[in-house]
Design a protein around this motif. Structure first.
Motif, PDB file in Angstrom:
ATOM      1  N   UNK A  96     -63.881  16.205 129.915  1.00  0.00           N
ATOM      2  CA  UNK A  96     -64.103  17.377 129.074  1.00  0.00           C
ATOM      3  C   UNK A  96     -63.535  16.270 127.473  1.00  0.00           C
ATOM      4  N   UNK A  97     -63.438  15.810 127.693  1.00  0.00           N
ATOM      5  CA  UNK A  97     -62.060  14.630 126.316  1.00  0.00           C
ATOM      6  C   UNK A  97     -63.078  13.713 125.456  1.00  0.00           C
ATOM      7  N   UNK A  98     -63.479  13.322 126.712  1.00  0.00           N
ATOM      8  CA  UNK A  98     -64.814  12.412 125.691  1.00  0.00           C
ATOM      9  C   UNK A  98     -66.252  12.953 124.971  1.00  0.00           C
ATOM     10  N   UNK A  99     -66.175  14.415 125.808  1.00  0.00           N
ATOM     11  CA  UNK A  99     -67.273  15.495 124.609  1.00  0.00           C
ATOM     12  C   UNK A  99     -66.340  15.566 123.373  1.00  0.00           C
ATOM     13  N   UNK A 100     -65.466  15.993 123.780  1.00  0.00           N
ATOM     14  CA  UNK A 100     -64.728  16.667 122.309  1.00  0.00           C
ATOM     15  C   UNK A 100     -64.327  15.595 121.226  1.00  0.00           C
ATOM     16  N   UNK A 101     -64.490  14.322 121.775  1.00  0.00           N
ATOM     17  CA  UNK A 101     -64.232  13.394 120.500  1.00  0.00           C
ATOM     18  C   UNK A 101     -65.774  12.846 119.989  1.00  0.00           C
ATOM     19  N   UNK A 102     -66.245  13.273 120.877  1.00  0.00           N
ATOM     20  CA  UNK A 102     -67.328  12.922 119.643  1.00  0.00           C
ATOM     21  C   UNK A 102     -67.951  14.360 119.431  1.00  0.00           C
ATOM     22  N   UNK A 143     -71.011  22.591 115.557  1.00  0.00           N
ATOM     23  CA  UNK A 143     -70.505  20.899 116.035  1.00  0.00           C
ATOM     24  C   UNK A 143     -69.664  22.132 116.077  1.00  0.00           C
ATOM     25  N   UNK A 144     -68.325  22.388 115.567  1.00  0.00           N
ATOM     26  CA  UNK A 144     -66.762  23.291 115.486  1.00  0.00           C
ATOM     27  C   UNK A 144     -67.075  23.869 116.785  1.00  0.00           C
ATOM     28  N   UNK A 145     -67.949  25.038 116.322  1.00  0.00           N
ATOM     29  CA  UNK A 145     -68.221  26.276 117.534  1.00  0.00           C
ATOM     30  C   UNK A 145     -68.378  25.314 119.067  1.00  0.00           C
ATOM     31  N   UNK A 146     -68.548  24.174 119.178  1.00  0.00           N
ATOM     32  CA  UNK A 146     -69.162  23.394 120.175  1.00  0.00           C
ATOM     33  C   UNK A 146     -67.460  23.340 120.460  1.00  0.00           C
ATOM     34  N   UNK A 147     -66.538  22.437 119.861  1.00  0.00           N
ATOM     35  CA  UNK A 147     -65.520  22.156 119.946  1.00  0.00           C
ATOM     36  C   UNK A 147     -64.235  22.757 120.539  1.00  0.00           C
ATOM     37  N   UNK A 148     -64.631  24.171 119.860  1.00  0.00           N
ATOM     38  CA  UNK A 148     -63.997  25.184 120.302  1.00  0.00           C
ATOM     39  C   UNK A 148     -64.743  25.394 121.969  1.00  0.00           C
ATOM     40  N   UNK A 149     -65.559  25.792 122.783  1.00  0.00           N
ATOM     41  CA  UNK A 149     -65.893  26.213 123.479  1.00  0.00           C
ATOM     42  C   UNK A 149     -65.664  25.034 124.248  1.00  0.00           C
ATOM     43  N   UNK A 150     -65.284  23.356 124.094  1.00  0.00           N
ATOM     44  CA  UNK A 150     -64.833  22.720 125.048  1.00  0.00           C
ATOM     45  C   UNK A 150     -63.316  23.000 124.869  1.00  0.00           C
ATOM     46  N   UNK A 151     -63.275  22.926 124.251  1.00  0.00           N
ATOM     47  CA  UNK A 151     -61.075  23.309 123.824  1.00  0.00           C
ATOM     48  C   UNK A 151     -60.414  24.901 125.048  1.00  0.00           C
ATOM     49  N   UNK A 195     -62.766  25.592 127.588  1.00  0.00           N
ATOM     50  CA  UNK A 195     -62.721  25.334 129.069  1.00  0.00           C
ATOM     51  C   UNK A 195     -61.454  24.162 129.218  1.00  0.00           C
ATOM     52  N   UNK A 196     -61.440  23.512 128.461  1.00  0.00           N
ATOM     53  CA  UNK A 196     -60.364  22.446 128.876  1.00  0.00           C
ATOM     54  C   UNK A 196     -58.904  22.914 129.275  1.00  0.00           C
ATOM     55  N   UNK A 197     -58.516  24.037 128.227  1.00  0.00           N
ATOM     56  CA  UNK A 197     -57.093  25.089 128.602  1.00  0.00           C
ATOM     57  C   UNK A 197     -57.139  26.320 129.188  1.00  0.00           C
ATOM     58  N   UNK A 198     -58.646  27.161 129.445  1.00  0.00           N
ATOM     59  CA  UNK A 198     -58.401  28.454 130.511  1.00  0.00           C
ATOM     60  C   UNK A 198     -58.237  29.398 129.255  1.00  0.00           C
ATOM     61  N   UNK A 199     -59.015  30.611 130.278  1.00  0.00           N
ATOM     62  CA  UNK A 199     -59.441  32.097 129.264  1.00  0.00           C
ATOM     63  C   UNK A 199     -58.068  32.302 128.756  1.00  0.00           C
ATOM     64  N   UNK A 200     -56.954  32.251 129.610  1.00  0.00           N
ATOM     65  CA  UNK A 200     -55.651  32.747 129.042  1.00  0.00           C
ATOM     66  C   UNK A 200     -55.355  32.281 127.847  1.00  0.00           C
ATOM     67  N   UNK A 201     -55.515  31.384 127.440  1.00  0.00           N
ATOM     68  CA  UNK A 201     -55.113  29.603 125.994  1.00  0.00           C
ATOM     69  C   UNK A 201     -56.196  30.295 125.069  1.00  0.00           C
ATOM     70  N   UNK A 202     -57.882  30.751 125.177  1.00  0.00           N
ATOM     71  CA  UNK A 202     -58.974  30.965 124.810  1.00  0.00           C
ATOM     72  C   UNK A 202     -57.869  32.462 124.032  1.00  0.00           C
ATOM     73  N   UNK A 203     -57.817  33.307 124.777  1.00  0.00           N
ATOM     74  CA  UNK A 203     -57.516  34.918 123.944  1.00  0.00           C
ATOM     75  C   UNK A 203     -55.868  34.938 123.463  1.00  0.00           C
ATOM     76  N   UNK A 204     -54.947  33.883 123.929  1.00  0.00           N
ATOM     77  CA  UNK A 204     -53.334  34.188 123.513  1.00  0.00           C
ATOM     78  C   UNK A 204     -54.170  33.542 121.497  1.00  0.00           C
TER      79      UNK A 204
END
Length: 300
Positions: free
Chosen positions: A7-13, A113-121, A123-132
């Motif tokens: 996931x981190x590699x994809x986020x970097x790209x 591309x920015x929306x793709x970064x958002x989806x990966x983030x 996925x990385x930190x979870x739904x609760x983090x995203x809702x907050x």
């Protein structure tokens, strides 16, 4: 769930792609804004003020969007520089503002591309983090990002400032009423309030004036003037030396002739009788009879 390293590699790209895309969109929006400003200047020159006030809101909204994209680009560069901190399971406090600001603002932009970064983030930190982050319940989203995403009409003062700046940039005389009023005030014949002029120098007394020497340049001046050199520690009394013919000094022979002539004159003066000068009357030579009488007296 994919491994954290993948996931981190994809986020970097995707961060690299987002940065290049954000820069491209900013350049495009800036070029379009210049064209719109030129159109606003033409409207102001034609006197279509109301139309210009309505259309200038699009320029203001475009500028706000460009500023938002610039902020998101900085956050992407921050995450790209600190990709090592993304390996942790929990979000690092130094990245929390950037991560939550991207999750909050990405859906409101057209950058895929920015929306793709958002989806990966998410996925990385979870739904609760995203809702907050979406609700900004903990206030971690940057205040300037929240302010740029507000859908409020621009203030009248901001619209006026934009129009005045556009008119000044493109050399349009606007607003005309205020300029005419200022010209009338400048051309008014009302006397102004004069200010007393301070005396810069104390007047000299009568005695000091009488002692003063008259200036040397009262008469006709020469066309050639030489400024006297200023004294210095090396030369306290400087003198002016003008170019001219060299001074001729007498040689040894001339000096010797002068000395012999002087000695002969002295010897002749000593031999002459001082009494004979008394006989001179009115500077005339004495007669022969007078001389004979004087010789007779000397013999006695």
């Amino acid at each position: 769930m994919a491994p954290s390293s993948t996931v981190v590699a994809k986020i970097k790209v995707q961060l690299k792609l987002s940065i290049s895309r954000l820069r491209m969109v900013q350049q495009k929006d800036t070029a379009i804004a210049k064209q719109q400003r030129r159109a606003m200047a033409q409207l102001l020159e034609q006197g279509k003020e109301e139309s210009a006030r309505i259309r200038v809101e699009n320029i203001i909204h475009s500028d706000i969007t460009t500023e938002l994209l610039e902020i998101l680009e900085l956050y992407c560069e921050l995450l790209l520089a600190r990709t090592g901190l993304l390996e942790a399971k929990e979000c690092d406090p130094g990245l929390e503002e950037a991560v939550k600001s991207i999750i909050y603002a990405a859906p409101r932009t057209d950058i895929k591309e920015l929306q793709t970064v958002r989806q990966l983030l998410v996925e990385k930190y979870g739904k609760d983090f995203a809702l907050a982050a979406v609700d900004n319940s903990d206030g971690k989203v940057a205040e300037r990002v929240v302010r740029k995403l507000r859908v409020d009409p621009p203030e009248r003062a901001l619209v006026q400032a934009y129009l005045e700046e556009i008119a000044r940039t493109y050399g349009v005389a606007w607003p005309k009423r205020e300029q005419v009023r200022e010209e009338d005030e400048d051309d008014s014949d009302e006397p102004g309030q004069g200010q007393a002029v301070k005396v810069l120098e104390v007047p000299m007394a009568a005695e000091e004036l009488s002692k003063a020497t008259p200036p040397r340049d009262l008469g006709p001046r020469s066309p050639v003037s030489v400024a006297p050199p200023s004294p210095s520690t090396d030369n306290v009394n400087p003198r002016i030396r003008l170019p001219g013919p060299p001074e001729l000094k007498p040689g040894a022979k001339m000096m010797g002739l002068k000395r012999t002539a002087a000695t002969e004159a002295r010897s002749e003066g000593k031999e002459a009788d001082p009494g004979s000068r008394k006989g001179l009357v009115g500077g005339k030579i004495p007669d022969v009879d007078e001389l004979a009488k004087r010789f007779a007296e000397l013999k006695r």
